[in-house]
Design an enzyme around this catalytic site. Structure first.
Site, short mmCIF file in Angstrom:
data_model
loop_
_atom_site.label_atom_id
_atom_site.label_comp_id
_atom_site.label_asym_id
_atom_site.label_seq_id
_atom_site.Cartn_x
_atom_site.Cartn_y
_atom_site.Cartn_z
N CYS A 182 5.90 -8.28 6.63
CA CYS A 182 6.55 -7.67 7.48
C CYS A 182 7.32 -8.51 9.12
O CYS A 182 6.69 -8.94 9.22
CB CYS A 182 6.45 -5.93 8.69
SG CYS A 182 7.42 -5.55 9.95
N GLU A 222 1.07 -0.89 0.43
CA GLU A 222 -0.13 -0.02 -0.18
C GLU A 222 0.72 1.38 0.14
O GLU A 222 2.08 1.28 0.49
CB GLU A 222 -0.98 0.14 1.58
CG GLU A 222 -1.99 -1.24 1.22
CD GLU A 222 -2.72 -1.10 2.61
OE1 GLU A 222 -3.07 -1.87 2.88
OE2 GLU A 222 -2.52 0.48 3.35
N SER A 252 10.18 4.22 16.74
CA SER A 252 8.99 2.97 17.30
C SER A 252 9.02 2.85 18.69
O SER A 252 9.62 2.04 19.00
CB SER A 252 8.55 2.45 15.75
OG SER A 252 7.76 3.01 14.97
N LEU A 253 8.83 3.37 19.85
CA LEU A 253 9.12 3.31 20.74
C LEU A 253 8.07 2.31 21.57
O LEU A 253 8.50 1.27 21.62
CB LEU A 253 9.92 4.33 21.65
CG LEU A 253 11.04 4.39 22.88
CD1 LEU A 253 12.20 4.05 22.44
CD2 LEU A 253 11.07 6.27 22.70
N HIS A 254 6.83 3.31 21.58
CA HIS A 254 6.24 2.08 22.03
C HIS A 254 6.39 1.93 23.66
O HIS A 254 4.75 1.70 24.33
CB HIS A 254 5.05 1.31 21.81
CG HIS A 254 5.18 1.53 20.15
ND1 HIS A 254 4.79 2.53 19.96
CD2 HIS A 254 5.34 1.20 18.71
CE1 HIS A 254 5.11 2.91 18.29
NE2 HIS A 254 5.62 1.18 17.41
N CYS A 272 -2.17 2.35 7.18
CA CYS A 272 -1.40 0.49 6.12
C CYS A 272 -1.41 -0.50 6.64
O CYS A 272 -1.12 -0.71 7.55
CB CYS A 272 0.08 1.08 6.19
SG CYS A 272 0.31 2.82 5.13
N CYS A 319 4.83 -6.75 15.02
CA CYS A 319 4.57 -6.18 16.04
C CYS A 319 3.08 -6.45 16.65
O CYS A 319 2.13 -6.63 15.56
CB CYS A 319 4.67 -4.95 16.50
SG CYS A 319 6.64 -4.22 15.79
N CYS A 331 2.76 8.36 2.35
CA CYS A 331 2.85 7.08 3.45
C CYS A 331 3.42 5.77 2.62
O CYS A 331 2.26 5.50 1.96
CB CYS A 331 1.97 6.96 4.38
SG CYS A 331 2.60 5.60 5.04
N CYS A 380 -0.31 -4.98 15.11
CA CYS A 380 0.17 -3.64 13.58
C CYS A 380 -0.49 -4.75 13.02
O CYS A 380 -0.42 -5.84 12.39
CB CYS A 380 1.52 -3.82 13.27
SG CYS A 380 2.12 -3.35 11.76
N GLY A 432 6.18 -2.59 6.12
CA GLY A 432 7.75 -2.95 6.17
C GLY A 432 8.51 -2.60 7.24
O GLY A 432 8.49 -1.29 8.14
N GLU A 433 9.22 -2.95 7.63
CA GLU A 433 10.41 -2.75 8.16
C GLU A 433 11.52 -1.80 7.75
O GLU A 433 12.30 -3.08 6.80
CB GLU A 433 11.66 -3.78 9.04
CG GLU A 433 12.57 -3.54 10.12
CD GLU A 433 12.45 -2.14 10.32
OE1 GLU A 433 11.20 -1.63 11.44
OE2 GLU A 433 13.47 -1.36 10.96
N1 SAH Z 1 7.71 -1.07 10.63
C1 SAH Z 1 8.41 0.57 11.18
C2 SAH Z 1 7.83 1.53 9.73
C3 SAH Z 1 6.22 1.24 9.40
S1 SAH Z 1 5.19 1.21 10.84
C4 SAH Z 1 8.45 1.08 12.47
O1 SAH Z 1 7.70 0.63 12.89
O2 SAH Z 1 8.42 2.12 12.43
C5 SAH Z 1 4.78 3.02 11.05
C6 SAH Z 1 3.98 3.84 12.52
O3 SAH Z 1 3.17 2.74 12.30
C7 SAH Z 1 5.04 2.77 13.60
O4 SAH Z 1 5.09 3.74 14.08
C8 SAH Z 1 3.95 1.75 13.83
O5 SAH Z 1 4.33 1.37 15.49
C9 SAH Z 1 2.62 2.64 13.61
N2 SAH Z 1 1.64 1.62 13.90
C10 SAH Z 1 1.60 0.36 13.22
N3 SAH Z 1 0.26 -0.11 12.96
C11 SAH Z 1 -0.67 0.76 14.40
C12 SAH Z 1 -1.85 0.75 14.22
N4 SAH Z 1 -2.91 0.18 14.70
N5 SAH Z 1 -2.46 1.76 14.67
C13 SAH Z 1 -1.14 3.17 15.13
N6 SAH Z 1 0.31 3.21 14.71
C14 SAH Z 1 0.18 1.96 14.51
FE1 SF4 Z 2 6.52 -4.23 11.18
FE2 SF4 Z 2 6.49 -1.95 12.09
FE3 SF4 Z 2 4.22 -3.00 11.99
FE4 SF4 Z 2 5.64 -2.96 13.69
S1 SF4 Z 2 4.71 -1.63 13.50
S2 SF4 Z 2 5.06 -4.90 12.50
S3 SF4 Z 2 7.72 -3.04 12.35
S4 SF4 Z 2 5.72 -2.12 10.33
#
Ligand code: SAH
Ligand code: SF4
Length: 393
Positions: free
Chosen positions: A130, A110, A235-237, A354, A134, A123, A137, A180-181
């Protein structure tokens, strides 16, 4: 039993399969130079063709200032793009457009275009699926497909620039926050950043390109040596390993303190502040304790915190906190001396979703919002590609 739509080789045409022509952007500059020389075309013709590609021409025939004979030779040798748009979805009254593309080999990715008053942001995806996985996601939920090639990443930007150009807009920013990462596909991602920022191509300044990572430390360190002034987002979280091990499983290999040290190494070397992403999960990472830990981790650093309200994903145990709870968390961080923003709803819907168009498309059997032919009778091929992309992955 075969997958829906999968072709039985014994019944397929006896003709030899057509070799797929290379996409123009997949060919190196040196090879393109040679091709143009072999076809008795002046080097400026290549620049003209690239400029058409950069403006989103869909075919060589549209390149009006290229002689007809050369256009025909180009068409016999190359494809303008390797991406096939197969579904599109608009949101936010048309300000956000998500497109699902099929790649060579059948995987899908996407790209999301977001229009603002002063800029337009894409984006972008760097992988089909990926491998980090996580649990909150949508992308992490389906099996990993493959890395994208540099041209496949650049082609998402080119197609988006064309979409925007038709509206009199310019693609100004690119964020690697799609599927993707990016740092698992490091070489292709860096190559694509160099290509997209090339003034002879899209000319998007690296300063307007954000690389978002879940935290692959060696690649964060390598980024310093690229001398590319991109913005790094981490992406800390979670600020403690015990929780981050669950939310971002790569943390088990690259613990959070080491990650922040590496990211701040990039901040020091580049002079650019690092953006720390924090997806807000109610009852999971929005407590006073979390705010306190995050404050302690980032205090005094060249850093910015971006709070992202969780965008609901089916079959996950997570929920977005209330607006009040998000604001309380934000205030606690501000009180601890951090720079904090809360991503607006539109950003949330578009950035974080995404992977979700892909999921919706697959769940609907590929029929919903088919690109260019809603519910049309020839949707079978695209349907089977999207579905088999999932089953193959
Ligand atoms: N893989 C990379 C980049 C793609 S994800 C990464 O994780 O940084 C881009 C951002 O969207 C990341 O910060 C991810 O944690 C966040 N994200 C993923 N799923 C989400 C969701 N359902 N709600 C809010 N943020 C989300
Ligand atoms: Fe991959 Fe980023 Fe989604 Fe984690 S948040 S699964 S690293 S795309």
């Amino acid at each position: 039993m075969g997958r829906m739509g999968a072709k039985d080789p014994s019944t397929s045409s006896l003709a030899e399969p057509q070799p797929v022509k290379p996409a123009l952007l997949s060919v190196s500059n040196a090879d393109l130079d040679s091709w143009f020389a072999e076809h008795r075309a002046e080097p400026y013709r290549l620049r003209q063709v690239m400029s058409w590609v950069g403006r989103g021409a869909g075919s060589f025939d549209e390149m009006r200032d290229i002689p007809q004979a050369l256009r025909a030779e180009l068409d016999a040798a190359f494809r303008v793009s390797s991406l096939r748009p197969i579904a599109r979805s608009d949101a936010d009254s048309g300000l956000t457009t998500k497109t699902l593309y099929e790649l060579d080999g059948g995987h899908t990715v996407e790209a999301v275009v977001m229009r603002y008053t002063d800029r337009s942001t894409l984006c972008i995806s760097s992988q089909a699926g990926c491998p980090v996985g996580c649990p909150f996601c949508a992308t992490g939920k389906f099996p990993f497909g493959r890395n994208l090639r540099a041209n496949e990443i650049e082609e998402q930007a080119v197609a988006s620039a064309a979409l925007l150009a038709a509206e009199g807009r310019r693609l100004s920013h690119v964020v690697f926050m799609g599927m993707g990462e990016p740092f698992v596909n490091y070489a292709a991602v860096i190559d694509s950043v160099r290509r997209m920022s090339d003034p002879g191509r899209l000319g998007i300044s690296p300063r307007r390109i954000v690389l978002s990572t879940s935290g692959i430390i060696p690649r964060v360190e390598q980024l310093v040596s690229e001398k590319l002034p991109v913005t790094l987002a981490v992406s800390l979280h979670a600020a403690r390993d015990e929780l981050r091990d669950v939310l971002v499983p790569i943390n088990r290999k690259y613990p959070v303190r080491d990650l922040v040290a590496a990211a701040q190494g990039y901040a020091t070397a580049s002079g650019r502040r690092v953006s720390y992403e924090w997806v807000m999960l109610d009852g999971v990472n929005n407590t006073e304790r979390d705010a306190h830990e995050l404050g302690a981790l980032l205090k005094g650093k060249l850093a910015h915190v971006n709070l992202i309200p969780f965008n609901p994903v089916d079959d996950t145990p997570y929920h977005a906190p209330s607006r009040n709870s998000i604001n309380r968390f934000k205030e606690a961080l501000v009180a601890a001396g951090l720079n904090v923003t809360v991503r607006d709803t539109r950003g949330r819907e578009a950035d974080a979703a995404c992977g979700q168009l892909h999921e919706r498309w697959a769940r609907a059997g590929g029929r919903a919002e088919r690109f260019g032919d809603p519910g049309g009778s020839d949707s079978g091929e695209a349907t089977s590609s999207a579905v088999s992309a999932l089953s193959d992955a």
